[in-house]
Motif scaffolding. Structure first.
Motif, short mmCIF file in Angstrom:
data_model
loop_
_atom_site.label_atom_id
_atom_site.label_comp_id
_atom_site.label_asym_id
_atom_site.label_seq_id
_atom_site.Cartn_x
_atom_site.Cartn_y
_atom_site.Cartn_z
N ALA A 53 -31.16 69.11 -28.15
CA ALA A 53 -30.23 69.55 -27.10
C ALA A 53 -29.36 70.70 -27.59
O ALA A 53 -29.08 71.66 -26.87
CB ALA A 53 -29.36 68.38 -26.66
N LEU A 54 -28.96 70.62 -28.86
CA LEU A 54 -28.06 71.64 -29.41
C LEU A 54 -28.72 73.01 -29.42
O LEU A 54 -28.09 74.02 -29.11
CB LEU A 54 -27.66 71.24 -30.84
N TYR A 55 -30.02 73.06 -29.73
CA TYR A 55 -30.69 74.35 -29.90
C TYR A 55 -31.42 74.84 -28.65
O TYR A 55 -31.64 76.03 -28.48
CB TYR A 55 -31.66 74.28 -31.07
N ASN A 95 -17.25 66.59 -12.47
CA ASN A 95 -18.49 66.95 -11.79
C ASN A 95 -19.69 66.56 -12.64
O ASN A 95 -19.66 66.64 -13.87
CB ASN A 95 -18.54 68.46 -11.51
N LYS A 96 -20.77 66.14 -11.99
CA LYS A 96 -21.96 65.72 -12.72
C LYS A 96 -22.51 66.84 -13.60
O LYS A 96 -22.97 66.59 -14.72
CB LYS A 96 -23.03 65.23 -11.73
N GLU A 97 -22.48 68.07 -13.08
CA GLU A 97 -23.04 69.18 -13.84
C GLU A 97 -22.17 69.61 -15.02
O GLU A 97 -22.58 70.43 -15.85
CB GLU A 97 -23.28 70.39 -12.94
N ASP A 98 -20.96 69.05 -15.13
CA ASP A 98 -20.06 69.40 -16.23
C ASP A 98 -20.34 68.61 -17.50
O ASP A 98 -19.69 68.86 -18.53
CB ASP A 98 -18.59 69.18 -15.82
N ILE A 99 -21.25 67.66 -17.46
CA ILE A 99 -21.47 66.78 -18.61
C ILE A 99 -22.88 66.95 -19.15
O ILE A 99 -23.87 66.79 -18.43
CB ILE A 99 -21.24 65.30 -18.24
N GLN A 100 -22.97 67.28 -20.44
CA GLN A 100 -24.25 67.32 -21.15
C GLN A 100 -24.31 66.05 -22.00
O GLN A 100 -23.77 65.97 -23.09
CB GLN A 100 -24.34 68.56 -22.04
N TRP A 101 -24.99 65.04 -21.48
CA TRP A 101 -24.87 63.69 -22.01
C TRP A 101 -25.42 63.51 -23.42
O TRP A 101 -25.02 62.59 -24.13
CB TRP A 101 -25.55 62.71 -21.06
N ASP A 102 -26.34 64.35 -23.85
CA ASP A 102 -27.00 64.09 -25.13
C ASP A 102 -26.32 64.73 -26.32
O ASP A 102 -26.87 64.74 -27.42
CB ASP A 102 -28.47 64.52 -25.07
N SER A 103 -25.13 65.28 -26.17
CA SER A 103 -24.45 65.89 -27.32
C SER A 103 -22.94 65.83 -27.17
O SER A 103 -22.27 66.86 -27.14
CB SER A 103 -24.91 67.34 -27.50
N LEU A 104 -22.38 64.63 -27.07
CA LEU A 104 -20.95 64.46 -26.84
C LEU A 104 -20.24 64.12 -28.15
O LEU A 104 -20.47 63.08 -28.76
CB LEU A 104 -20.72 63.34 -25.82
N THR A 105 -19.36 65.03 -28.57
CA THR A 105 -18.60 64.82 -29.80
C THR A 105 -17.20 65.39 -29.63
O THR A 105 -16.94 66.22 -28.76
CB THR A 105 -19.26 65.51 -31.00
N GLY A 264 -19.66 69.25 -25.04
CA GLY A 264 -20.63 68.69 -24.11
C GLY A 264 -20.05 68.38 -22.74
O GLY A 264 -20.78 67.95 -21.85
N ILE A 265 -18.74 68.60 -22.54
CA ILE A 265 -18.13 68.39 -21.23
C ILE A 265 -17.28 69.61 -20.89
O ILE A 265 -16.43 70.02 -21.69
CB ILE A 265 -17.27 67.12 -21.19
N ASN A 266 -17.48 70.18 -19.72
CA ASN A 266 -16.80 71.42 -19.34
C ASN A 266 -15.53 71.18 -18.53
O ASN A 266 -15.17 71.99 -17.68
CB ASN A 266 -17.75 72.32 -18.56
N THR A 267 -14.88 70.09 -18.79
CA THR A 267 -13.57 69.82 -18.20
C THR A 267 -12.86 68.83 -19.11
O THR A 267 -13.50 68.12 -19.88
CB THR A 267 -13.71 69.25 -16.77
N LYS A 268 -11.55 68.79 -19.03
CA LYS A 268 -10.81 67.84 -19.86
C LYS A 268 -11.03 66.41 -19.34
O LYS A 268 -11.15 66.20 -18.14
CB LYS A 268 -9.32 68.18 -19.87
N VAL A 269 -11.05 65.45 -20.27
CA VAL A 269 -11.27 64.05 -19.92
C VAL A 269 -10.31 63.16 -20.69
O VAL A 269 -9.69 63.58 -21.67
CB VAL A 269 -12.72 63.61 -20.22
#
Length: 287
Positions: A53-55, A95-105, A264-269
């Motif tokens: 996912a990273l590359y 938003n669903k499109e704001d989250i890349q689930w396979d690389s959350l750190t 991996g997330i394009n908004t604050k959580v």
């Protein structure tokens, strides 16, 4: 020595060949990854998925920033709790499109997020519009999942409990049900609120055989709930510059910021700490 010059036709051919070689190498790498995933353990599978996912995944990260004070506070909490387990919580505000689930750190990509809690239902009738999608995505990534009900203090506890049970189907490995209470009733006494909360908890506990986790803000817990739910797991929100969410040491989860910046997330959580290791967290999950 002057650089070698090519005609437009030759330069285009070289560029085309380079692109073919690049995509050929990508396909070879993907085949290797698939073979490795088929024959390796869970930890290695997760690592391979993360680096692929990273590359290769196309995900443009937005530059999110906090104030200097909030940044330093979060960094101090992270450094003081490296022996604990981290997660985050979400709802339809993300938003669903704001989250890349396979690389959350978090923490400059050094700390993995191992659990996620999501809003499932609210009050008597409402359900979160993103819950089903988030719930399925978290399972695909083998994350520990939790679902919470946002309790509306003036509505009916039995109907609210049934709303949660109808919309959420917890499985083995999920966290126990979670009750989010943070509002004071306008048409009921505080004593009646406590009675209603215990009715909600009893109905849900009878279904799953586990006591629900109670989520609330520290001062709400101190002023209204303390002494009433002492044998329930406790999840406290406290965004102040403190070493722990509760001065008496009573907490299982700590929501320590609503300004979490996650790779991996394009908004604050909201970011959370579980007060123990990942193995301890797994022991809290449903059988």
């Amino acid at each position: 020595m002057s650089p070698k010059k090519y005609s437009k036709k030759t330069a285009k051919k070289i560029h085309t060949n380079r692109r073919k070689n690049y995509f050929f190498r990508r396909r070879i790498l993907l085949v290797i990854l698939i073979i490795a995933l088929a024959g390796t353990g869970l930890y290695l599978k997760q690592s391979i998925s993360y680096y692929y996912a990273l590359y290769f995944n196309k995900f443009i990260h937005k530059k999110l920033h906090n104030s200097e004070t909030e940044t330093l506070r979060i960094q101090k909490i992270l450094s003081d709790n490296l022996d604990k387990t981290y997660g985050f919580d979400i709802s339809h505000y993300q938003n669903k499109e704001d989250i890349q689930w396979d690389s959350l750190t978090i923490g400059n990509k050094t700390i993995p997020l191992e659990f996620v809690v999501m809003r499932a239902t609210m009050g008597n009738r409402n359900a979160d519009k993103h819950f089903d999608d988030f719930w399925a995505q978290a399972k695909k990534q083998n994350m520990i999942r939790g679902a919470y009900h946002f309790y509306r203090a003036d509505e009916d506890p039995v109907i609210q409990a049934n709303n949660f049970l109808e919309n959420v189907k917890l499985e083995s490995g999920d966290l126990p049900p979670i009750l989010d209470i943070e509002k004071i009733p306008k048409r009921k006494t505080n004593k009646k609120l406590l009675e209603d909360l215990k009715i909600w908890c009893r109905i849900v506990e009878e279904t799953y055989g586990e006591k629900p986790i109670i989520y609330t803000y520290y001062h709400y817990y101190k002023d209204f709930l303390k002494g009433e739910f002492d044998d329930y797991p406790l999840w406290l929100a406290n965004y102040n510059d403190v070493p722990a969410p509760s001065p008496d040491g009573r907490w299982d989860f700590w929501q320590f910021t609503e300004n979490g910046i996650v790779h991996g997330i394009n908004t604050k959580v909201d970011l959370d700490i579980y007060n123990g290791s990942s193995w301890s967290l797994k022991s809290l999950t449903l059988d």
